[in-house]
Design a protein around this motif. Structure first.
Motif, short mmCIF file in Angstrom:
data_model
loop_
_atom_site.label_atom_id
_atom_site.label_comp_id
_atom_site.label_asym_id
_atom_site.label_seq_id
_atom_site.Cartn_x
_atom_site.Cartn_y
_atom_site.Cartn_z
N HIS A 156 -36.07 40.36 -25.72
CA HIS A 156 -36.85 39.64 -26.72
C HIS A 156 -36.19 38.40 -27.29
O HIS A 156 -35.92 38.31 -28.50
CB HIS A 156 -37.20 40.57 -27.90
CG HIS A 156 -38.07 41.71 -27.49
ND1 HIS A 156 -39.21 41.52 -26.76
CD2 HIS A 156 -37.97 43.04 -27.72
CE1 HIS A 156 -39.77 42.70 -26.54
NE2 HIS A 156 -39.04 43.64 -27.11
N LEU A 157 -35.92 37.45 -26.43
CA LEU A 157 -35.46 36.15 -26.93
C LEU A 157 -36.62 35.17 -26.78
O LEU A 157 -37.51 35.37 -25.95
CB LEU A 157 -34.25 35.66 -26.13
CG LEU A 157 -32.99 36.50 -26.31
CD1 LEU A 157 -31.92 36.07 -25.32
CD2 LEU A 157 -32.47 36.38 -27.74
N ILE A 158 -36.62 34.13 -27.60
CA ILE A 158 -37.65 33.10 -27.46
C ILE A 158 -37.18 32.16 -26.36
O ILE A 158 -36.11 31.54 -26.46
CB ILE A 158 -37.86 32.36 -28.79
CG1 ILE A 158 -38.42 33.35 -29.80
CG2 ILE A 158 -38.82 31.19 -28.60
CD1 ILE A 158 -38.62 32.78 -31.18
N ASN A 159 -37.95 32.09 -25.28
CA ASN A 159 -37.37 31.54 -24.06
C ASN A 159 -37.29 30.02 -24.00
O ASN A 159 -36.69 29.48 -23.10
CB ASN A 159 -38.06 32.11 -22.81
CG ASN A 159 -39.56 31.94 -22.90
OD1 ASN A 159 -40.04 31.12 -23.68
ND2 ASN A 159 -40.30 32.71 -22.12
N TYR A 160 -37.89 29.33 -24.99
CA TYR A 160 -37.71 27.88 -24.98
C TYR A 160 -36.65 27.44 -25.99
O TYR A 160 -36.46 26.26 -26.22
CB TYR A 160 -39.03 27.16 -25.24
CG TYR A 160 -39.81 27.66 -26.43
CD1 TYR A 160 -39.49 27.22 -27.71
CD2 TYR A 160 -40.84 28.58 -26.27
CE1 TYR A 160 -40.19 27.68 -28.79
CE2 TYR A 160 -41.54 29.06 -27.36
CZ TYR A 160 -41.21 28.60 -28.62
OH TYR A 160 -41.89 29.06 -29.71
N LEU A 161 -36.00 28.42 -26.62
CA LEU A 161 -34.90 28.07 -27.53
C LEU A 161 -33.58 28.47 -26.90
O LEU A 161 -33.50 29.46 -26.17
CB LEU A 161 -35.08 28.80 -28.87
CG LEU A 161 -36.34 28.47 -29.68
CD1 LEU A 161 -36.34 29.26 -30.98
CD2 LEU A 161 -36.43 26.98 -29.96
N THR A 162 -32.52 27.71 -27.20
CA THR A 162 -31.20 28.04 -26.66
C THR A 162 -30.67 29.29 -27.35
O THR A 162 -31.22 29.75 -28.35
CB THR A 162 -30.20 26.90 -26.92
OG1 THR A 162 -30.05 26.76 -28.33
CG2 THR A 162 -30.69 25.59 -26.33
#
Ligand SMILES: Nc1ncnc2c1ncn2[C@@H]1O[C@H](COP(=O)(O)OP(=O)(O)O)[C@@H](O)[C@H]1O
Ligand SMILES: [Mg+2]
Lengths: 427, 227
Positions: B91-97
């Motif tokens: 569950h990471l936001i995939n457009y953020l580093t």
């Protein structure tokens, strides 16, 4: 951070976001076109209807009385009261001067044609008469503008061609007159030879007439400087209760009502103002035309309002689908934001800002496309350009804002009801 | 002193009792493992403790507050201020580093602070990967970013639902090392796991079966290490 996240979301869902902008652009362009046309259409339709003739008839007071009392047609030569040609320019100096599109005077008289026994009617008029007004302005007015739907074989004549005439098709048929022929007419004050420049067909009893420049008729009838009536074509505001009361009796209005009426372009108010400037005149609305103008105008505007509303509802439905799909696609991400402690409000703002940005993009594109549509409608329906009204910009902006907001409601509801526990554990 | 107390907690879905009269206390600073077969109610319990769900009956006292009585808005606030959540999926936001993913939690908590976020990444050994997108990180690295994010606001309770379920042995050890470190620093940790090796690390193991506590095992790890 907010912008970084929004940016990311916008870029990642580029296709969907552009579809949203496109949908908004479609709605906005229709709204822009319709609003521009609608605000301009009053003038356009009036101008269109003007081609069906004058809507105010100005006659001498006495002729009007005779007409009312005995039903005598003032063209029959019974009336011998006239209006002064020199006063006609004043029609363009009344309060609603700007709404006077055209006017033409007529001097009606009887003549004999080519020595025959029966009388025929001859009318002198302005074809395209140059007037220098007391205000310093000038205008060209007359039959050529006012009767531009006439079917003329040959040519219109000009006011300077005092040896020329135009003959109505019925009369021309009976006497076998064709353009180029020479006719001779004799009136009270002598006789004149005229070249027929044009034969016109109007479908009305004017087809029995001979039209000549006003000066020629005045010479033939020995009525120098006089005219027997004036037809005026004016742009008018549809009648309402106030104008109908005023038309019956202006004195029945209170001072305030009277001012409102006088300062509105009702056909009765314009008629009243013409009477004020032409000595001993009576100006009467040609009523049916004036009323149908208002009715057609209102119906057309209603139609456009409906089209605008429908197109905006369509746009709202379209974006609500797209936005909901976009939010659903991101439900995991939204659930995560909720899980790390984001309240409903900032998440809703994130989504709303994205959509409103798309709304702005779509709105701007749609506005300019709509200006194009408006011109296409103007040219194909009215045969002329549509004036661009700046007030449409805030109107469209508010509409796009509301539509975008309305279209976002289902997605915001989805977003609010989304429970992080359900999306974060891959069941 | 108990940081967390469950009293007669039940969660009922229709006729199914996902949790059935659970009583459990977790003292401050404890490392607790929850085990049990699939469907025994482990995730349900974590969701209730993690303020993402409410029990059907019973009360849950977290840091002196009965969270079963709170409204959704304050539950969000409690989750934000007191709890660090780690999931099986990353569950990471995939457009953020990686760094920005950690900062998201700061953003909704208080203010994004890049330096602090960087330190959190250093703690999980990912300082060198701060500018990478999730797609450029391995599974283990992604989970470590999630842990850094869970730790960024200094939660008093760390809840991890099968944190190593998707990891290989090497990464599992890295994650366990981080947990050991947190435990030494005094954090309270509740870990759901299938893996006996992971459970072994905890001080106590609660075994759930059919929504009930089947047994509680004490792990005298200190003694075992000596022996
Ligand atoms: N939202 C829900 N609606 C209905 N049943 C649910 C829901 N969430 C969990 N359950 C049921 O509750 C039981 C416990 O689930 P869960 O806590 O996810 O188990 P575990 O994590 O131990 O595998 C399961 O039988 C599951 O099907
Ligand atoms: Mg589970």
């Amino acid at each position: 951070m907010f912008f970084r996240m929004m940016n990311g979301a916008l870029l990642r869902q580029k296709g969907k976001m552009l579809m949203i902008a496109f949908t908004i652009a479609l709605g906005a362009s229709l709204a822009t076109a319709m609003l521009n046309v609608m605000l301009d259409v009053g003038d356009k339709i009036n101008q269109e209807l003007k081609t069906y003739g004058a809507n105010i008839n100005v006659v001498p007071k006495e002729a009007s009385l005779l007409d009312d009392l005995y039903g005598v047609d003032e063209r029959s030569g019974v009336s011998n009261k006239y209006l002064q040609e020199s006063e006609l320019g004043r029609i363009k100096t009344i309060f609603w001067a700007f709404n006077i599109v055209d006017f033409a005077p007529f001097l009606d008289t009887k003549v004999t044609l080519n020595g025959a026994v029966e009388n025929v009617e001859l009318a002198g008029t302005w074809f395209s008469h140059h007037l220098d007004l007391p205000t310093g302005e000038s205008l060209d007015t007359g039959m050529i503008n006012m009767k531009n739907w006439w079917d003329v074989s040959g040519d219109w004549i000009t006011d300077a061609e005092e040896d020329s005439a135009m003959v109505g098709s019925l009369l021309a048929g009976r006497h076998q007159i064709a353009p180029g022929d020479v006719i001779s007419v004799a009136g009270k004050n002598g006789q004149k030879t005229l070249t027929v420049k044009g034969v016109f067909n109007t479908g009305s009893d004017e087809d029995e007439l001979i039209y000549v420049p006003l000066k020629v008729a005045q010479d033939l009838a020995d009525r120098a400087g006089l005219v027997s009536r004036v037809e005026v074509s004016a742009l008018t505001t549809p009648d309402n209760e106030l104008s109908r009361r005023a038309a019956q009796n202006p004195k029945s209005l209170s001072i305030k009502e009277w001012e409102t009426w006088y300062c509105t372009a009702y056909v009765s108010a314009i008629s009243y103002q013409i009477q004020e400037v032409i000595t001993d005149s009576v100006a009467k609305p040609i009523r049916q035309v004036a009323e149908s103008e208002g009715a057609i105008l209102e119906k057309t505007q209603l139609l456009m309002v409906l089209i605008t509303i429908l197109s905006l509802i369509g746009a709202a439905l379209g974006i609500s689908n797209l936005v909901t799909a976009s939010v659903m696609e991101r439900s995991r991400e939204i659930g995560l934001l909720k899980a790390v402690g984001a309240n409903d409000f900032p998440i809703s703002m994130l989504v709303l800002t994205e959509i409103l940005l798309m709304g702005l993009l779509g709105g701007v594109i749609g506005y300019f496309a709509g200006l194009g549509f408006a011109q296409i409608i103007g040219h194909s329906v009215f045969g002329s350009a549509i004036d661009i009204k700046p007030m449409v910009i805030p109107l469209v902006a508010v509409l796009v804002f509301l539509v975008t907001l309305a279209g976002s409601i289902p997605s915001i509801r989805f977003l609010l009801s989304l429970r992080p526990a359900e999306v974060l554990h891959g069941r | 002193m108990n940081l967390l107390e469950l009293k007669e907690v039940s969660k009922i879905y229709g006729t199914l009792k996902a949790l059935n009269n659970i009583d459990l206390s977790v003292p401050k600073g404890e490392w607790l493992a929850i085990m049990g077969p699939s469907g025994s109610g482990k995730t349900t319990m974590m969701n209730i403790v993690g303020c993402m769900d409410k029990p059907s009956n019973g009360s849950v006292i977290l840091d002196g507050v009965d969270i079963s009585k709170e409204n959704p808005r304050s539950l969000t606030a409690i989750r934000r201020d007191k709890i660090g959540l780690i999931f099986q999926q990353f569950h990471l936001i995939n457009y953020l580093t990686a760094l920005e993913n950690v900062m998201v939690a700061q953003y909704y908590h208080s203010l994004p602070d890049e330096k602090e976020a960087m330190q959190a990444l250093e703690r999980v050994g990912l300082a060198g990967r701060a500018k990478h997108l999730p797609s450029q990180l391995s599974g283990g690295e992604q989970q470590r970013v999630c842990i850094a994010r869970a730790l960024i606001n200094y939660p008093m309770l760390i809840l991890a639902d099968e944190p190593t379920g998707n990891l290989d042995e090497a990464n599992e050890n890295i994650v366990l090392d981080i947990f050991r470190q947190l435990h030494r620093e005094g954090s309270t940790i509740v870990v759901v796991t299938h893996d006996p090796e992971v459970a072994e690390e905890a001080e106590r193991i609660v075994v759930l079966e059919h929504g009930k506590i089947a047994r509680i095992e004490d792990n005298h790890r200190g003694e075992q290490e000596e022996g």
